[in-house]
Design a protein around this motif. Structure first.
Motif, PDB file in Angstrom:
ATOM      1  N   VAL A   1       9.291 -27.684  11.082  1.00 39.27           N
ATOM      2  CA  VAL A   1       7.841 -27.786  11.253  1.00 39.27           C
ATOM      3  C   VAL A   1       7.153 -27.876   9.893  1.00 39.27           C
ATOM      4  CG1 VAL A   1       5.780 -26.637  12.142  1.00 39.27           C
ATOM      5  CG2 VAL A   1       7.915 -26.529  13.423  1.00 39.27           C
ATOM      6  N   ALA A   2       7.575 -27.022   8.953  1.00 41.84           N
ATOM      7  CA  ALA A   2       6.984 -27.035   7.619  1.00 41.84           C
ATOM      8  C   ALA A   2       7.252 -28.356   6.897  1.00 41.84           C
ATOM      9  CB  ALA A   2       7.519 -25.862   6.798  1.00 41.84           C
ATOM     10  N   ALA A   3       8.489 -28.841   6.982  1.00 43.20           N
ATOM     11  CA  ALA A   3       8.855 -30.084   6.317  1.00 43.20           C
ATOM     12  C   ALA A   3       8.044 -31.258   6.860  1.00 43.20           C
ATOM     13  CB  ALA A   3      10.349 -30.345   6.491  1.00 43.20           C
ATOM     14  N   LYS A   4       7.941 -31.349   8.169  1.00 38.07           N
ATOM     15  CA  LYS A   4       7.186 -32.440   8.789  1.00 38.07           C
ATOM     16  C   LYS A   4       5.722 -32.394   8.363  1.00 38.07           C
ATOM     17  CE  LYS A   4       5.892 -34.325  13.321  1.00 38.07           C
ATOM     18  NZ  LYS A   4       6.054 -34.190  14.792  1.00 38.07           N
TER      19      LYS A   4
ATOM     20  N   MET B   1      18.639 -29.996  10.234  1.00 38.24           N
ATOM     21  CA  MET B   1      18.853 -28.609  10.616  1.00 38.24           C
ATOM     22  C   MET B   1      20.036 -28.491  11.556  1.00 38.24           C
ATOM     23  SD  MET B   1      14.927 -27.214  11.122  1.00 38.24           S
ATOM     24  CE  MET B   1      14.561 -28.234  12.550  1.00 38.24           C
ATOM     25  N   VAL B   2      20.702 -27.336  11.503  1.00 40.50           N
ATOM     26  CA  VAL B   2      21.828 -27.038  12.384  1.00 40.50           C
ATOM     27  C   VAL B   2      21.553 -25.702  13.065  1.00 40.50           C
ATOM     28  CG1 VAL B   2      24.312 -26.611  12.534  1.00 40.50           C
ATOM     29  CG2 VAL B   2      23.427 -28.250  10.856  1.00 40.50           C
ATOM     30  N   GLU B   3      21.763 -25.649  14.364  1.00 40.95           N
ATOM     31  CA  GLU B   3      21.587 -24.407  15.117  1.00 40.95           C
ATOM     32  C   GLU B   3      22.646 -24.343  16.204  1.00 40.95           C
ATOM     33  OE1 GLU B   3      21.042 -21.048  16.829  1.00 40.95           O
ATOM     34  OE2 GLU B   3      20.011 -21.546  14.961  1.00 40.95           O
ATOM     35  N   TYR B   4      23.382 -23.240  16.247  1.00 40.60           N
ATOM     36  CA  TYR B   4      24.472 -23.076  17.216  1.00 40.60           C
ATOM     37  C   TYR B   4      23.958 -22.838  18.630  1.00 40.60           C
ATOM     38  CZ  TYR B   4      28.943 -21.556  19.136  1.00 40.60           C
ATOM     39  OH  TYR B   4      30.078 -21.460  19.891  1.00 40.60           O
ATOM     40  N   GLY B   5      22.898 -22.047  18.760  1.00 42.15           N
ATOM     41  CA  GLY B   5      22.384 -21.715  20.088  1.00 42.15           C
ATOM     42  C   GLY B   5      21.564 -22.854  20.676  1.00 42.15           C
ATOM     43  N   PHE B   6      21.984 -23.345  21.837  1.00 40.26           N
ATOM     44  CA  PHE B   6      21.307 -24.501  22.420  1.00 40.26           C
ATOM     45  C   PHE B   6      19.887 -24.163  22.856  1.00 40.26           C
ATOM     46  CE2 PHE B   6      20.555 -27.655  25.887  1.00 40.26           C
ATOM     47  CZ  PHE B   6      20.591 -28.778  25.093  1.00 40.26           C
ATOM     48  N   ARG B   7      19.634 -22.948  23.313  1.00 44.87           N
ATOM     49  CA  ARG B   7      18.269 -22.559  23.699  1.00 44.87           C
ATOM     50  C   ARG B   7      17.343 -22.621  22.497  1.00 44.87           C
ATOM     51  NH1 ARG B   7      13.953 -22.746  24.820  1.00 44.87           N
ATOM     52  NH2 ARG B   7      12.649 -21.391  26.115  1.00 44.87           N
ATOM     53  N   TYR B   8      17.823 -22.169  21.335  1.00 42.16           N
ATOM     54  CA  TYR B   8      17.008 -22.246  20.126  1.00 42.16           C
ATOM     55  C   TYR B   8      16.825 -23.701  19.693  1.00 42.16           C
ATOM     56  CZ  TYR B   8      18.033 -17.245  19.917  1.00 42.16           C
ATOM     57  OH  TYR B   8      18.152 -15.903  20.216  1.00 42.16           O
ATOM     58  N   HIS B   9      17.864 -24.502  19.885  1.00 45.28           N
ATOM     59  CA  HIS B   9      17.785 -25.936  19.581  1.00 45.28           C
ATOM     60  C   HIS B   9      16.621 -26.570  20.356  1.00 45.28           C
ATOM     61  CE1 HIS B   9      19.694 -30.030  18.911  1.00 45.28           C
ATOM     62  NE2 HIS B   9      18.912 -30.275  19.954  1.00 45.28           N
ATOM     63  N   ILE B  10      16.528 -26.269  21.634  1.00 45.28           N
ATOM     64  CA  ILE B  10      15.454 -26.813  22.466  1.00 45.28           C
ATOM     65  C   ILE B  10      14.092 -26.311  21.988  1.00 45.28           C
ATOM     66  CG2 ILE B  10      14.433 -26.728  24.779  1.00 45.28           C
ATOM     67  CD1 ILE B  10      17.177 -26.875  25.949  1.00 45.28           C
ATOM     68  N   ALA B  11      14.005 -25.020  21.692  1.00 46.27           N
ATOM     69  CA  ALA B  11      12.737 -24.452  21.222  1.00 46.27           C
ATOM     70  C   ALA B  11      12.299 -25.115  19.918  1.00 46.27           C
ATOM     71  CB  ALA B  11      12.889 -22.941  21.026  1.00 46.27           C
TER      72      ALA B  11
ATOM     73  N   ILE C   1       8.883 -29.234  16.940  1.00 52.31           N
ATOM     74  CA  ILE C   1       8.799 -30.465  16.141  1.00 52.31           C
ATOM     75  C   ILE C   1       7.938 -31.503  16.863  1.00 52.31           C
ATOM     76  CG2 ILE C   1      10.110 -32.391  15.178  1.00 52.31           C
ATOM     77  CD1 ILE C   1      10.468 -29.757  13.668  1.00 52.31           C
ATOM     78  N   LEU C   2       8.082 -31.583  18.191  1.00 53.06           N
ATOM     79  CA  LEU C   2       7.337 -32.558  18.981  1.00 53.06           C
ATOM     80  C   LEU C   2       5.933 -32.061  19.346  1.00 53.06           C
ATOM     81  CD1 LEU C   2      10.119 -33.774  21.449  1.00 53.06           C
ATOM     82  CD2 LEU C   2       9.376 -34.824  19.305  1.00 53.06           C
ATOM     83  N   GLY C   3       5.629 -30.826  18.938  1.00 49.31           N
ATOM     84  CA  GLY C   3       4.298 -30.276  19.209  1.00 49.31           C
ATOM     85  C   GLY C   3       4.111 -29.803  20.629  1.00 49.31           C
TER      86      GLY C   3
END
Length: 241
Positions: free
Chosen positions: A211-214, A222-232, A237-239
């Motif tokens: 969010v900050a970079a955008k 970015m890499v995230e193992y937890g799929f629920r966090y990936h969705i969040a 990012i998409l607002g």
């Protein structure tokens, strides 16, 4: 209907013109990442203290491996910033000093720290470590090595969806127990990168770095193992959060 929010789909990538989020293991991703790919790495790895009873924060973190891989995938003039727990700090400092000549402590002082410990001081800060080489970029704005700002609660903190079963224990009510303040991450992004640079976060959680970079005109990976966090993170990012 399958609730995709609660599944893990390792290998899934969400892409946009601003950057990518990979649902993957950070160590596996780093092993397969090309050298000298990023201008900056800003990340918040597990603290190894079992916060809120989360299993992912209890496991031994291979800081030596991460330090080597950070140096390998970073461009020579890049910056690394790592949040860490008190007892991890020495390990991070020792391992990163093998590859970088400049190291500096950072303290994020929380103005909204809550709680009370009878007979003890209330902790109200988190440690970080900034490392780089002699010719690394640093923003022109003069910055102290601490930030006495950045709310850790309130509307910014993501919560589970109304239909999701989530713990009500202290530290587990929010979607992610260690979500960082956007204000603090934006300060780091501004200091450690230029517009158009690509910033990497191998432990992205709910995607605050993205969010900050955008917002600041940088690209992110970015890499995230937890799929629920990936969705969040992708919703942010998409607002859509």
């Amino acid at each position: 209907m399958i609730d995709l929010r609660k599944l893990e789909h390792l290998g899934v990538t969400s892409s946009s013109e601003d950057g990518d989020i990979h649902n993957n293991d950070a160590f596996f991703f780093l092993e397969n990442c090309p050298a000298h790919r990023y201008e900056a790495i800003i990340t918040d790895p597990p603290y190894e203290i079992g916060i809120a009873g989360k299993d992912w924060d209890c496991k031994k973190l291979r800081i030596d491996v991460l330090a080597y891989q950070f140096h390998r995938v970073l461009k020579p003039s890049g910056n690394v910033f790592v949040f860490c727990s008190d007892f991890q700090f020495g390990d991070w400092y020792r391992e990163l000093s093998r590859y970088f000549t400049k190291l500096r402590k950072f303290a994020w002082c929380k103005t909204d720290s809550v709680g009370f410990n009878k007979g003890m001081f209330q902790e109200s800060f988190e440690l970080g470590l900034h490392v780089c080489s002699e010719d690394s970029y640093f923003g022109t704005e003069k910055r102290k090595n601490y930030v006495v700002s950045g709310k850790t609660s309130g509307k910014e903190r993501l919560m589970p969806d109304p239909d999701e079963k989530w713990s009500t224990k202290k530290g587990e009510k929010s979607l992610h127990p260690t979500q960082k303040s956007l204000e603090v991450i934006e300060s780091l992004v501004t200091s450690l990168s230029k517009e158009g640079d690509t910033i990497f976060d191998p432990f992205s959680g709910t995607g605050t770095l993205g969010v900050a970079a955008k917002t600041l005109g940088r690209r992110f990976e970015m890499v995230e193992y937890g799929f629920r966090y990936h969705i969040a993170a992708w919703d942010r990012i998409l607002g859509k959060e």
